[in-house]
Design a protein around this motif. Structure first.
Motif, PDB file in Angstrom:
ATOM      1  N   SER A   1      -5.413   3.845   4.029  1.00  0.00           N
ATOM      2  CA  SER A   1      -5.553   4.745   2.893  1.00  0.00           C
ATOM      3  C   SER A   1      -7.017   4.886   2.518  1.00  0.00           C
ATOM      4  CB  SER A   1      -4.768   4.216   1.696  1.00  0.00           C
ATOM      5  OG  SER A   1      -3.415   4.140   2.034  1.00  0.00           O
TER       6      SER A   1
ATOM      7  N   SER B   1      -2.168  -0.386  -7.863  1.00  0.00           N
ATOM      8  CA  SER B   1      -2.697  -1.523  -8.601  1.00  0.00           C
ATOM      9  C   SER B   1      -2.919  -2.695  -7.673  1.00  0.00           C
ATOM     10  CB  SER B   1      -1.695  -1.918  -9.684  1.00  0.00           C
ATOM     11  OG  SER B   1      -1.956  -3.223 -10.125  1.00  0.00           O
TER      12      SER B   1
ATOM     13  N   GLY C   1       3.834  -5.312  -7.798  1.00  0.00           N
ATOM     14  CA  GLY C   1       4.918  -4.990  -8.723  1.00  0.00           C
ATOM     15  C   GLY C   1       4.617  -3.816  -9.617  1.00  0.00           C
ATOM     16  N   LYS C   2       3.600  -3.012  -9.237  1.00  0.00           N
ATOM     17  CA  LYS C   2       3.206  -1.887 -10.087  1.00  0.00           C
ATOM     18  C   LYS C   2       4.315  -0.833 -10.167  1.00  0.00           C
ATOM     19  CE  LYS C   2       0.507   0.736 -12.472  1.00  0.00           C
ATOM     20  NZ  LYS C   2       0.133   0.323 -13.821  1.00  0.00           N
ATOM     21  N   THR C   3       4.869  -0.474  -9.017  1.00  0.00           N
ATOM     22  CA  THR C   3       5.879   0.579  -8.991  1.00  0.00           C
ATOM     23  C   THR C   3       7.258  -0.046  -9.184  1.00  0.00           C
ATOM     24  OG1 THR C   3       4.462   1.698  -7.400  1.00  0.00           O
ATOM     25  CG2 THR C   3       6.685   2.580  -7.671  1.00  0.00           C
TER      26      THR C   3
ATOM     27  N   GLY D   1       0.788  -1.231   0.000  1.00  0.00           N
ATOM     28  CA  GLY D   1       0.000   0.000   0.000  1.00  0.00           C
ATOM     29  C   GLY D   1       0.819   1.279   0.000  1.00  0.00           C
ATOM     30  N   LYS D   2       2.043   1.232  -0.549  1.00  0.00           N
ATOM     31  CA  LYS D   2       2.913   2.408  -0.572  1.00  0.00           C
ATOM     32  C   LYS D   2       2.302   3.540  -1.403  1.00  0.00           C
ATOM     33  CE  LYS D   2       6.075  -0.266  -2.322  1.00  0.00           C
ATOM     34  NZ  LYS D   2       5.423  -1.566  -2.120  1.00  0.00           N
ATOM     35  N   SER D   3       1.941   3.203  -2.646  1.00  0.00           N
ATOM     36  CA  SER D   3       1.427   4.253  -3.534  1.00  0.00           C
ATOM     37  C   SER D   3       0.101   4.794  -3.000  1.00  0.00           C
ATOM     38  CB  SER D   3       1.254   3.682  -4.951  1.00  0.00           C
ATOM     39  OG  SER D   3       2.481   3.141  -5.407  1.00  0.00           O
ATOM     40  N   SER D   4      -0.745   3.915  -2.480  1.00  0.00           N
ATOM     41  CA  SER D   4      -2.039   4.358  -1.927  1.00  0.00           C
ATOM     42  C   SER D   4      -1.829   5.292  -0.746  1.00  0.00           C
ATOM     43  CB  SER D   4      -2.858   3.147  -1.455  1.00  0.00           C
ATOM     44  OG  SER D   4      -3.049   2.230  -2.502  1.00  0.00           O
TER      45      SER D   4
ATOM     46  N   ASP E   1      -8.039  -0.596   8.141  1.00  0.00           N
ATOM     47  CA  ASP E   1      -9.491  -0.734   7.972  1.00  0.00           C
ATOM     48  C   ASP E   1      -9.930  -2.189   7.850  1.00  0.00           C
ATOM     49  OD1 ASP E   1      -9.742  -1.223   4.731  1.00  0.00           O
ATOM     50  OD2 ASP E   1      -8.089   0.112   5.241  1.00  0.00           O
TER      51      ASP E   1
END
Ligand code: GTP
Ligand code: MG
Length: 210
Positions: A180, A55, A59-61, A37-40, A147
């Protein structure tokens, strides 16, 4: 007072640490296993849903992504590690890229190590933190996806993690519990960053020589 995010924009993606922006502003980077959840979290912090690409597929980033916030500090989205299906070659590439980034980035004020609150402490994350300690890279631990648990379960999970960490760390690194989805933990993290930014702005303290 909570730091206001007035501006947040994508700056540059890099596969070479040497090409990262000039290190004249405080920088905060986000790392952790793929899909944690880094990007989120970056999007949640800056209140922009799609600034960092997220995503459901791990492996998205894959690159070092710099974002500039309020024209005065950087957030960095790093590629995830420990993605089980990634070939060995990819894993080695990740390690060398991120390792070099962590060792070379003189303006890195804190590395945010993200862990999924639902999972017990993983040896790979603990070993990574040990390495950060050896290299004197300042880090904090961020629990993501809170959550997905009840508040009671989340508190118990953090307690268990704290117990494991206290076997190797004294004092413990700062811990943040986030989601997030709900935005929980946002104020605490922005407060932390705001405090460190203030220290950065203060005139350098004379060290060593008298
Ligand atoms: P890589 O870039 O692939 O390493 O992943 P990442 O760590 O950047 O994860 P990303 O932010 O892309 O999120 C991965 C998945 O988890 C997405 O499906 C997100 O919607 C979901 N997710 C992230 N944070 C949260 C959260 O706080 N709560 C919930 N319920 N889902 C989350
Ligand atoms: Mg990502």
């Amino acid at each position: 007072m909570l730091m206001e995010i007035k501006k947040a924009s994508f700056l540059v993606s890099n596969s070479q640490t040497g090409k990262c922006p000039f290190p004249d502003k405080p920088e905060y980077a986000f790392t952790g296993r793929s899909n944690v959840g880094k990007s989120s979290l970056i999007n949640m912090l800056v209140n922009r849903k799609t600034l960092a690409k997220t995503s459901a597929t791990p492996g998205k980033t894959q690159l070092i992504n710099h974002f500039i916030i309020n024209d005065s500090w950087y957030l960095v989205d790093l590629p995830g590690y420990g993605y089980a299906r990634a070939p060995q070659k990819e894993i080695r590439k990740w390690s060398s890229l991120v390792e070099r980034y962590l060792l070379e980035r003189s303006n890195l004020c804190a590395l945010f190590v993200l862990v999924d609150i639902r999972h017990p402490a993983r040896q790979s994350d603990l070993s990574f933190m040990e390495w950060l300690g050896e290299k004197q890279i300042p880090f904090v631990v961020v629990f993501t996806k809170s959550d997905k648990l009840t508040p009671g379960e989340a508190a118990a999970a953090v307690d268990r993690y704290r117990t494991v960490l206290s076997e190797g760390w004294e004092p413990l690194p700062p811990l943040f519990v986030t989601s997030s989805l709900t935005g929980s933990g946002r104020e605490a993290i922005l407060g932390f960053i705001g405090g460190v930014n203030k220290e950065w702005e203060q005139p350098p303290v004379k060290r060593g020589k008298r």
